[in-house]
Write a protein that holds these residues in place. Structure first.
Motif, PDB file in Angstrom:
ATOM      1  N   SER A 169       0.866  -1.177   0.000  1.00 48.74           N
ATOM      2  CA  SER A 169       0.000   0.000   0.000  1.00 48.74           C
ATOM      3  C   SER A 169       0.902   1.225   0.000  1.00 48.74           C
ATOM      4  O   SER A 169       2.037   1.182   0.452  1.00 48.74           O
ATOM      5  N   GLY A 170       0.402   2.323  -0.559  1.00 49.45           N
ATOM      6  CA  GLY A 170       1.205   3.541  -0.630  1.00 49.45           C
ATOM      7  C   GLY A 170       2.146   3.500  -1.807  1.00 49.45           C
ATOM      8  O   GLY A 170       1.717   3.382  -2.940  1.00 49.45           O
ATOM      9  N   GLY A 171       3.445   3.562  -1.523  1.00 49.35           N
ATOM     10  CA  GLY A 171       4.441   3.576  -2.586  1.00 49.35           C
ATOM     11  C   GLY A 171       5.459   2.464  -2.438  1.00 49.35           C
ATOM     12  O   GLY A 171       5.733   1.996  -1.337  1.00 49.35           O
ATOM     13  N   SER A 203      -4.430  -0.934  -1.916  1.00 46.89           N
ATOM     14  CA  SER A 203      -5.360   0.178  -2.095  1.00 46.89           C
ATOM     15  C   SER A 203      -5.053   0.806  -3.439  1.00 46.89           C
ATOM     16  O   SER A 203      -4.139   1.593  -3.577  1.00 46.89           O
ATOM     17  N   SER A 255      -4.463   5.107  -4.655  1.00 45.37           N
ATOM     18  CA  SER A 255      -3.340   6.024  -4.436  1.00 45.37           C
ATOM     19  C   SER A 255      -1.980   5.341  -4.505  1.00 45.37           C
ATOM     20  O   SER A 255      -0.979   5.924  -4.110  1.00 45.37           O
ATOM     21  N   SER A 256      -1.916   4.146  -4.998  1.00 44.28           N
ATOM     22  CA  SER A 256      -0.657   3.406  -5.010  1.00 44.28           C
ATOM     23  C   SER A 256       0.272   3.904  -6.115  1.00 44.28           C
ATOM     24  O   SER A 256      -0.164   4.286  -7.188  1.00 44.28           O
TER      25      SER A 256
END
Length: 109
Positions: A6-8, A23, A26-27
């Motif tokens: 998730s995220g970056g 997710s 916004s990945s």
């Protein structure tokens, strides 16, 4: 093995397995110049400068830098491709509703 994040995430090495964002909205996945993925990729935003051997599904923006090489079909909403980047597969554009619009490239003899 497979990677779910998730995220970056930045990949600088070799992955043999699928890379998927938990997710999707916004990945961000960044694939460096000498990195390779042998498997499928499914993320929102993908910045590639290495090699992917497998299907790539990007729900938002795909950025292919000069060293990028994708050996497989690509589904995307927006695409930016620098000179030198290579795609060996089908390009399928997904509009805002998720409907697929396959891009067919014609070649002249």
């Amino acid at each position: 093995g497979n990677i779910r994040f998730s995220g970056g995430l930045r990949i600088d090495g070799e992955v043999k397995g699928n890379v998927e964002a938990l997710s999707d909205s916004s990945s961000v996945l960044v694939l460096s110049e000498k990195a390779t993925i042998e498997g499928e990729v499914a993320v929102a935003h993908f910045v590639a400068n290495g090699t992917v051997a497998g299907k790539v599904t990007v729900s938002d923006t795909l950025e292919l830098q000069a060293g990028a090489r994708i050996l497989g079909d690509v589904e995307y909403a927006l695409i930016e491709m620098q000179q030198g980047a290579v795609i060996e597969g089908r390009l399928v554009h997904r509009d805002s509703s998720g409907k697929a619009v396959e891009l067919k490239l014609a070649t002249s003899n």
